[in-house]
Design an enzyme around this catalytic site. Structure first.
Site, PDB file in Angstrom:
ATOM      1  CB  SER A  29      -0.941  -0.052   1.210  1.00  0.00           C
ATOM      2  OG  SER A  29      -1.849   1.013   1.196  1.00  0.00           O
ATOM      3  CG  HIS A  44      -4.166  -1.094  -0.843  1.00  0.00           C
ATOM      4  ND1 HIS A  44      -3.993  -1.186   0.516  1.00  0.00           N
ATOM      5  CD2 HIS A  44      -4.700  -2.280  -1.226  1.00  0.00           C
ATOM      6  CE1 HIS A  44      -4.401  -2.366   0.936  1.00  0.00           C
ATOM      7  NE2 HIS A  44      -4.822  -3.052  -0.111  1.00  0.00           N
ATOM      8  CG  ASP A  65      -5.747  -5.726   2.434  1.00  0.00           C
ATOM      9  OD1 ASP A  65      -6.294  -6.799   2.753  1.00  0.00           O
ATOM     10  OD2 ASP A  65      -5.634  -5.336   1.259  1.00  0.00           O
TER      11      ASP A  65
END
Length: 186
Positions: free
Chosen positions: A9, A36, A129
């Site tokens: 991310s 992400h 995540d």
């Protein structure tokens, strides 16, 4: 090793570029990345990553096979799953950890499909995540690699992965690449 699934991310694009530059060609191993990003343009991301690897880089497509020697990139706005038939599947189920695509969703499905023949890699990121997915990878005898949180641009994601799943290897980026080279070429 047949599959390496990578999730990142915040700071992930730079981390991926460093990792990809250090990877040796692995013609028997498929690579799949969930990053992400606010961008809705997977083509630009694929072109950007292609500058750092000799592997072909392509957006994962619905019902397309997971191909060895290729870096597959999860398309924005869809969860990316791998079926037991080793084909990609996309869905628009609710966001997981406030994101879609979710690293957890990819890792959980990949662990079912590949079991001990895969590695899950968690890099820098600002949420949790990937932690549940990495735990699933380890529960199915896959290998878990986590970027050292001290080195990560955003330490939350690697810290969450280590806390929930643990890791077979917690390493600096350069050492993750070396370990993947060893696993893929042996």
């Amino acid at each position: 090793m047949e599959l390496v699934a990578i999730g990142c991310s915040t700071g992930g694009l730079r981390a991926l570029q460093v990792l990809l530059r250090a990877l040796a060609p692995c013609p028997r191993t498929a690579f799949v990345v969930v990053i992400h990003t606010a961008s809705a343009d997977a083509d630009s991301l694929c072109q950007l990553l292609a500058r750092d690897t000799p592997m072909p880089v392509q957006e994962a497509q619905e019902r397309a096979p997971v191909l060895p020697g290729v870096l597959h990139v999860a398309p924005p706005g869809y969860h990316l799953l791998i079926g037991r038939d080793q084909y990609f599947y996309l869905n628009v189920d609710p966001k997981v950890c406030f994101v879609r695509p979710s690293i957890d969703v990819l890792f959980e499905s990949a662990a079912e499909a590949y079991r001990h023949r895969m590695a899950g890699v968690i890099l820098t990121g600002a949420n949790d995540d990937g932690a549940r997915g990495l735990r699933c990878v380890r529960q199915r005898a896959g290998i878990a690699l986590v970027q050292d949180p001290e080195e990560a641009e955003a330490s939350s994601m690697p810290e969450a992965a280590l806390s929930l799943a643990g890791a077979d290897h917690c390493l600096a980026l350069a050492d993750i690449a070396s370990e993947l080279n060893r696993m893929c070429l042996s």
